[in-house]
Design an enzyme around this catalytic site. Structure first.
Site, PDB file in Angstrom:
ATOM      1  N   CYS A  12       1.094 -15.769  -4.119  1.00  0.00           N
ATOM      2  CA  CYS A  12       0.347 -16.986  -3.845  1.00  0.00           C
ATOM      3  C   CYS A  12       0.513 -17.355  -2.376  1.00  0.00           C
ATOM      4  CB  CYS A  12       0.882 -18.148  -4.670  1.00  0.00           C
ATOM      5  SG  CYS A  12       0.695 -17.924  -6.438  1.00  0.00           S
ATOM      6  N   GLY A  40      -3.731 -14.571  -2.711  1.00  0.00           N
ATOM      7  CA  GLY A  40      -4.116 -14.962  -4.066  1.00  0.00           C
ATOM      8  C   GLY A  40      -5.587 -15.274  -4.153  1.00  0.00           C
ATOM      9  N   ASN A 115       4.981 -20.668  -4.325  1.00  0.00           N
ATOM     10  CA  ASN A 115       4.798 -19.207  -4.242  1.00  0.00           C
ATOM     11  C   ASN A 115       6.095 -18.546  -4.697  1.00  0.00           C
ATOM     12  OD1 ASN A 115       4.751 -16.881  -1.432  1.00  0.00           O
ATOM     13  ND2 ASN A 115       4.189 -16.535  -3.554  1.00  0.00           N
ATOM     14  N   GLY A 116       5.997 -17.690  -5.707  1.00  0.00           N
ATOM     15  CA  GLY A 116       7.184 -16.990  -6.201  1.00  0.00           C
ATOM     16  C   GLY A 116       7.292 -17.079  -7.702  1.00  0.00           C
ATOM     17  N   CYS A 253      11.611 -10.345   0.672  1.00  0.00           N
ATOM     18  CA  CYS A 253      10.888  -9.231   0.028  1.00  0.00           C
ATOM     19  C   CYS A 253      10.412  -8.244   1.097  1.00  0.00           C
ATOM     20  CB  CYS A 253       9.685  -9.794  -0.736  1.00  0.00           C
ATOM     21  SG  CYS A 253       8.543  -8.529  -1.291  1.00  0.00           S
ATOM     22  N   TYR A 259       3.077  -4.402   2.610  1.00  0.00           N
ATOM     23  CA  TYR A 259       1.759  -4.570   1.999  1.00  0.00           C
ATOM     24  C   TYR A 259       1.251  -6.018   1.905  1.00  0.00           C
ATOM     25  CZ  TYR A 259      -1.662  -4.951  -1.746  1.00  0.00           C
ATOM     26  OH  TYR A 259      -2.747  -5.288  -2.480  1.00  0.00           O
ATOM     27  N   SER A 300      -3.904  -1.769   4.508  1.00  0.00           N
ATOM     28  CA  SER A 300      -2.494  -1.778   4.875  1.00  0.00           C
ATOM     29  C   SER A 300      -1.930  -0.411   5.228  1.00  0.00           C
ATOM     30  CB  SER A 300      -1.666  -2.463   3.789  1.00  0.00           C
ATOM     31  OG  SER A 300      -2.113  -2.080   2.524  1.00  0.00           O
ATOM     32  N   ASP A 362      -0.933   5.735   2.969  1.00  0.00           N
ATOM     33  CA  ASP A 362      -1.196   4.542   2.159  1.00  0.00           C
ATOM     34  C   ASP A 362       0.123   3.796   1.985  1.00  0.00           C
ATOM     35  OD1 ASP A 362      -2.563   2.658   0.730  1.00  0.00           O
ATOM     36  OD2 ASP A 362      -3.253   4.010  -0.851  1.00  0.00           O
ATOM     37  N   ASP A 363       0.032   2.550   1.497  1.00  0.00           N
ATOM     38  CA  ASP A 363       1.246   1.728   1.416  1.00  0.00           C
ATOM     39  C   ASP A 363       2.053   1.977   0.148  1.00  0.00           C
ATOM     40  OD1 ASP A 363       0.176  -0.245  -0.684  1.00  0.00           O
ATOM     41  OD2 ASP A 363      -1.321  -0.320   0.882  1.00  0.00           O
ATOM     42  N   CYS A 399       9.233  -5.939 -10.606  1.00  0.00           N
ATOM     43  CA  CYS A 399       9.596  -7.068  -9.725  1.00  0.00           C
ATOM     44  C   CYS A 399       9.550  -8.349 -10.545  1.00  0.00           C
ATOM     45  CB  CYS A 399       8.601  -7.169  -8.569  1.00  0.00           C
ATOM     46  SG  CYS A 399       8.791  -8.687  -7.598  1.00  0.00           S
ATOM     47  N   CYS A 448      15.159  -7.757   0.056  1.00  0.00           N
ATOM     48  CA  CYS A 448      15.148  -7.313  -1.339  1.00  0.00           C
ATOM     49  C   CYS A 448      14.375  -6.005  -1.407  1.00  0.00           C
ATOM     50  CB  CYS A 448      14.459  -8.370  -2.204  1.00  0.00           C
ATOM     51  SG  CYS A 448      14.155  -7.783  -3.899  1.00  0.00           S
ATOM     52  N   CYS A 451      12.502  -3.341  -6.424  1.00  0.00           N
ATOM     53  CA  CYS A 451      11.509  -2.517  -7.119  1.00  0.00           C
ATOM     54  C   CYS A 451      11.641  -1.043  -6.737  1.00  0.00           C
ATOM     55  CB  CYS A 451      10.090  -3.021  -6.854  1.00  0.00           C
ATOM     56  SG  CYS A 451       9.746  -3.282  -5.121  1.00  0.00           S
TER      57      CYS A 451
HETATM   58 FE1  SF4 Z   1       9.548  -7.598  -3.106  1.00  0.00          FE
HETATM   59 FE2  SF4 Z   1      10.082  -5.494  -4.658  1.00  0.00          FE
HETATM   60 FE3  SF4 Z   1      11.941  -7.414  -4.279  1.00  0.00          FE
HETATM   61 FE4  SF4 Z   1       9.708  -7.892  -5.713  1.00  0.00          FE
HETATM   62  S1  SF4 Z   1      11.389  -6.477  -6.242  1.00  0.00           S
HETATM   63  S2  SF4 Z   1      10.644  -9.237  -4.175  1.00  0.00           S
HETATM   64  S3  SF4 Z   1       8.175  -6.688  -4.594  1.00  0.00           S
HETATM   65  S4  SF4 Z   1      11.067  -5.999  -2.730  1.00  0.00           S
END
Ligand code: SF4
Length: 482
Positions: A12, A40, A115-116, A253, A259, A300, A362-363, A399, A448, A451
């Site tokens: 978002c 979004g 957002n989140g 993130c 991306y 991207s 590609d991303d 995620c 983070c 994923c």
């Molecule tokens: Fe970002 Fe991946 Fe962490 Fe989700 S899990 S916040 S997409 S790095």
């Protein structure tokens, strides 16, 4: 790439504005949301504060579809506004889930944009419902609104209420909140999602998910909101509250850089464009290949392709053109085998690829379907070899922080080796950005990457279904009908 169904969607975008005198804050928000549209595309909304009286307009659709000159002119002038554009990562697509959320309570009212995703939303909502709370939406944001309101009834100010709420909610949230007198913004103590603020030459303060939205409304970037920080914009100027700062390790993130974010944004002092260029350079070093041309999948993949070209010396070329006019309302050809939606959205330039060894950047690869179609497109345009390079590591985990990278069964890298994926997508070779190189993209290790490596900064939510609240509701209804 969000152009295609079944690929990753952003989360978002949030926006807030506070001016010294009543002005066209709805218009400012409109242009801010326009700049955040990539975050979004399902719904959007603006709430204007005209001397303590809130007026709002929200609906499903793109900013350009929801806000016509007529709807904007019906919103009054005011000194503050909060805006939101949404892609629903929790809760379905319906009007009830449009944001900002507005709440009337015993001590006043507020509007909230988020957002989140919270990692303890289901537990919090359960316990609130057991005390009689009634929810109108199926999004995490209403849980936040409820908790802030509850705390507001016990505290002397909205900022104290928000601070108390931040001790209760856990997970990813960048918030913009408006009371009759103040505009507030806050970023969760991990700093999962970006948030920054700036000022226009006439002294109007603007808060936004990304710095590209500040520029769009003529504001100068001042700084990022710190993880755990609350900023209060009010009659006494700006007050920063940092009681939650430093309580957690920062975990921005990393996929925002790869991306989600716009390349012209700067997040936590790192340019998204530069981070993508670095990703391309790393790919050229760790997965070198002899080729005639490097090209990116729009949008991207373009910056990373430039980085790959700079590092490898292989000329940069433009080989894929995106139809810019395909939006959310695009009608998918579905099962019609003669129509390929990738071909409708993307076209290869034969002159750029015919007879050439192509490095294609590609991303990410999620299911592999779209990537396979793009490789096929370039092959049909006459490419001799196609070497796919991905500016992110393979997705191996869901995620829980505001994106829709979910179930492992949908992630091709969970089921196949790199060599197998190359074969499935029809590429001559495939190389991903190594997880160990993610820090080089931004020059620190405060990010983070769950994923990719499964290292979750928070507890994993107990109920991880996207539509968990709707499903729970139907379960309760069924139980009651018995
Ligand atoms: Fe970002 Fe991946 Fe962490 Fe989700 S899990 S916040 S997409 S790095």
């Amino acid at each position: 790439m969000s152009l295609y169904e079944s690929e990753i969607h952003e989360e978002c975008g949030v926006f807030g504005v506070i001016a010294k005198e009543p002005t066209d804050v709805a218009n400012i928000s409109y242009y801010g949301l326009y700049a955040l549209q990539h975050r979004g595309q399902e719904s959007c909304g603006i709430v204007v504060n005209d001397d303590g009286v809130f007026s709002s307009y929200k609906d499903l659709g793109l900013v350009s579809e929801v806000f016509s000159a007529d709807t904007l002119s019906r919103l009054p002038k005011g000194t503050m506004a909060v805006g939101h554009c949404r892609y629903g990562t929790t809760g379905g697509t319906n009007r009830n889930n449009c944001q900002p959320i507005e709440v009337n309570h015993q001590k006043g009212h507020m509007a909230l944009a988020h957002n989140g995703n919270l990692s303890n939303a289901a537990e919090l909502r359960n316990s609130l419902e057991l005390t009689g709370a009634i929810f109108h939406t199926t999004s995490d944001t209403e849980t936040i609104a409820y908790i802030v309101t509850k705390e507001r009834l016990k505290t002397p100010s909205i900022e104290d209420a928000l601070s108390s709420a931040m001790n209760i909610i856990d997970g990813a949230y960048s918030l913009v909140l408006m009371s009759p007198q103040k505009l507030l913004c806050a970023r969760d103590p991990y700093g999962f999602r970006p948030l920054c603020y700036g000022q226009t030459p006439d002294g109007t303060y603007v808060v936004a998910s990304e710095s590209c939205a500040l520029k769009a409304v003529g504001a100068e970037f001042i700084r990022d909101v710190e993880p755990g920080e609350i900023l209060v914009f009010g009659p006494n100027g700006i007050v920063s509250r940092k009681e939650h700062c430093g309580k957690k390790r920062k975990k921005l993130c990393i996929f925002e850089y790869i991306y989600f974010a716009r390349p012209d944004s700067v997040i936590d002092t790192v340019s998204v464009h530069q981070a993508r260029i670095r990703a391309g350079k790393i790919l050229a070093k760790v997965h070198p290949v002899e080729a005639d041309v490097v090209m990116g999948v729009p949008d991207s993949g373009l910056d990373a392709a430039l980085g790959f070209s700079q590092e490898s010396g292989i000329p940069y070329g433009i080989g894929l053109i995106k139809n810019k006019y395909i939006g959310r309302t695009f009608i998918s050809p579905g099962q019609n085998a003669r129509m390929d939606q990738v071909k409708i959205k993307l076209n290869a330039i034969e002159e750029s690829v015919k007879g050439k060894r192509v490095v294609l950047i590609d991303d990410s690869i999620v299911r592999g379907t779209t990537c396979g179609r793009i490789v096929k497109l370039i092959r049909e345009a006459g490419a001799k070899e196609i070497h796919m390079r991905i500016s992110a590591p393979p997705f191996l985990h869901p995620c829980y922080y505001g994106t829709d990278i979910d179930s492992r069964e949908n992630l091709i890298a969970c089921k196949h080796s790199v060599e197998e994926i190359a074969e499935i997508i029809g590429a001559d070779s495939l190389g991903y950005l190594p997880v160990s190189e993610l820090g080089s993209l931004i020059g620190n290790n405060e990010y983070c990457s769950a994923c990719f490596d499964g290292d979750y900064p928070t507890e994993i939510p107990k109920d991880t279904r996207k539509n968990r609240f709707e499903q729970k509701l139907s379960e309760v209804r069924k139980a009651n009908e018995k």
